[in-house]
Design a protein around this motif. Structure first.
Motif, short mmCIF file in Angstrom:
data_model
loop_
_atom_site.label_atom_id
_atom_site.label_comp_id
_atom_site.label_asym_id
_atom_site.label_seq_id
_atom_site.Cartn_x
_atom_site.Cartn_y
_atom_site.Cartn_z
N LYS A 1 0.84 -1.20 0.00
CA LYS A 1 0.00 0.00 0.00
C LYS A 1 0.87 1.25 0.00
O LYS A 1 0.63 2.20 -0.78
N TRP A 2 1.88 1.28 0.84
CA TRP A 2 2.79 2.43 0.88
C TRP A 2 3.57 2.56 -0.42
O TRP A 2 3.83 3.66 -0.90
N MET B 1 9.62 0.20 -1.28
CA MET B 1 9.50 -0.76 -0.20
C MET B 1 9.93 -2.16 -0.66
O MET B 1 9.84 -3.12 0.10
N ALA B 2 10.38 -2.26 -1.89
CA ALA B 2 10.67 -3.57 -2.49
C ALA B 2 11.65 -4.42 -1.67
O ALA B 2 11.40 -5.62 -1.47
N TYR C 1 13.37 1.63 5.91
CA TYR C 1 12.21 1.81 5.03
C TYR C 1 10.97 2.26 5.80
O TYR C 1 10.15 3.01 5.27
N ILE C 2 10.83 1.78 7.03
CA ILE C 2 9.63 2.11 7.80
C ILE C 2 10.00 3.17 8.82
O ILE C 2 10.17 2.91 10.01
N SER C 3 10.15 4.37 8.37
CA SER C 3 10.47 5.50 9.23
C SER C 3 9.61 6.67 8.82
O SER C 3 9.04 6.69 7.73
N ASP C 4 9.52 7.65 9.72
CA ASP C 4 8.72 8.84 9.40
C ASP C 4 9.19 9.47 8.10
O ASP C 4 8.40 9.88 7.25
N ASP C 5 10.51 9.58 7.94
CA ASP C 5 11.06 10.25 6.76
C ASP C 5 10.70 9.51 5.48
O ASP C 5 10.36 10.13 4.46
N SER C 6 10.76 8.18 5.51
CA SER C 6 10.47 7.42 4.30
C SER C 6 8.99 7.36 4.00
O SER C 6 8.54 7.63 2.88
#
Length: 374
Positions: free
Chosen positions: A238-239, A252-253, A277-282
């Motif tokens: 989804k992201w 996110m691959a 990959y799973i951070s606020d910035d990303s």
């Protein structure tokens, strides 16, 4: 201010029925009794993991329902006083209520003589979850015992599935074949359950899902399960779709691919793999501010509840409060959800007279209200 996701990960580091048809095999459909036994085995294995290996799992708001359901499944199979204490713990997800004297004996232990086929399917259900555990010495020993038990009683397996257990270089590989074949009978469904819509409410729900994924990363045992990996893959996809539409090059691959492989037991390696990959910035990069606020609303509600139930970290709780300006009420929100969010925002810090129990209750109510909103 340290990022909220990094705070969560740092705190975690300090806390603890279709038909099968393959070449050379006879078509087989498990009986109702066999199917029930398989699902009971899965429920038992998840309980064993949640109670003994990963007590933070049931602190995750969207996981608590299944924790309670799995316990109810076990209670339908046996009567044991320790289960009632677990029920109190699971109702709130509060690790302060954790039971350390739980009777972990399997209800079908020793039933090979009286119900051999059902017992085989029950153990196959256990193995179908355990086969995906992070690979380490203690998990390898556990998986080896499961593999040995199933192999010892291979004669009790239906003829068509006797070939599922094959010798391999590791106990995990030995169970992979069984897991893959059993998923034909029992397809993996993403859990927690997922439903996507459009608009601000849906974005807030995406925030809850994303917060849940972050929480699962702090519980590698729970993250390893096939249905949890499927959940994580859906959320990350989804992201990926969001950023593909923005054409911003964020991908996110790599982490989606990592979910298809054995997960590392080393927490530092796991955190490094996902945090990039799973951070606020990303995740939030290049999103309009209104959309960010909706996503943060759901994410913070879920994480406030998790922190209050598991970590009880005052710095983290204060960080959520500092970011309250991002938790804006969107147009069209239902009255019950608005009330739940306002009650959460008005909850005092634990350093200012608030309690973890009240914070957990308010954040849980707000999280579930967001998920129920339309």
């Amino acid at each position: 201010m340290r990022t909220l996701i990094s705070l969560l990960l740092v705190a975690a580091f300090c806390v603890f029925t279709p038909t099968l048809a393959n070449a050379g095999e006879t078509n087989v459909t498990p009986s109702v009794a066999a199917s029930n036994a398989f699902e009971q085995g899965q429920a038992y294995e998840r309980l064993l993991q949640d109670i003994v290996m990963s007590p933070g799992t049931c602190g995750i708001v969207l996981e608590r329902g299944r924790c309670v359901a799995d316990l109810a499944t076990l209670q339908s199979m046996r009567s044991d006083a320790t289960d009632s204490f677990v029920a109190k713990w699971f109702a709130l997800g509060d690790v302060g209520l954790r039971v350390t004297t739980w009777n972990a004996i399997s209800p079908l232990k020793g039933r090979w003589n009286t119900s051999p086929t059902v017992t085989w399917w029950y153990n196959a259900g256990i193995a179908s979850i355990a086969a995906s555990l992070p690979e380490a010495k203690h998990t390898a020993d556990y998986v080896q015992r499961l593999a040995d038990e199933l192999e010892k009683h291979s004669a009790d397996a239906p003829t068509a599935v006797a070939s599922w257990m094959k010798p391999a270089t590791s106990p995990f590989e030995q169970l992979e074949n069984l897991q893959r074949h059993s998923q034909v009978f029992f397809p993996v469904q993403p859990y927690p359950l997922i439903s996507f819509g459009e608009g601000a409410v849906s974005d807030a729900q995406l925030g809850v899902y994303t917060g849940t994924l972050i929480e699962l990363i702090t519980n590698p045992i729970a993250l390893s399960r096939p249905e949890t990996r499927a959940f994580a893959t859906v959320i990350l996809t989804k992201w990926q779709g969001i950023h593909s539409k923005l054409h911003d090059g964020i991908t996110m691959a790599p982490v989606i691919a990592a979910l298809k492989k054995p997960l590392p037991a080393n927490r530092e390696i796991l955190d490094a793999l996902f945090l990039k990959y799973i951070s606020d910035d990303s995740l939030m990069a290049n999103l309009p501010i209104a959309r960010k606020r909706s996503i943060y609303l759901g994410m913070f509600a879920a994480q406030i509840a998790y922190n209050a139930a598991v970590f009880k970290d005052q710095e983290m709780n204060a960080s959520f409060h500092e970011a309250e300006n991002l938790m804006q009420l969107w147009p069209g929100i239902s009255a019950p959800t608005r009330d739940a969010i306002l009650a959460l925002q008005q909850m005092p810090l634990t350093t200012q007279g608030g309690t973890w129990e009240a914070t957990n209750a308010a954040a849980t109510k707000a999280t579930l209200a967001i998920m129920a909103d339309k």
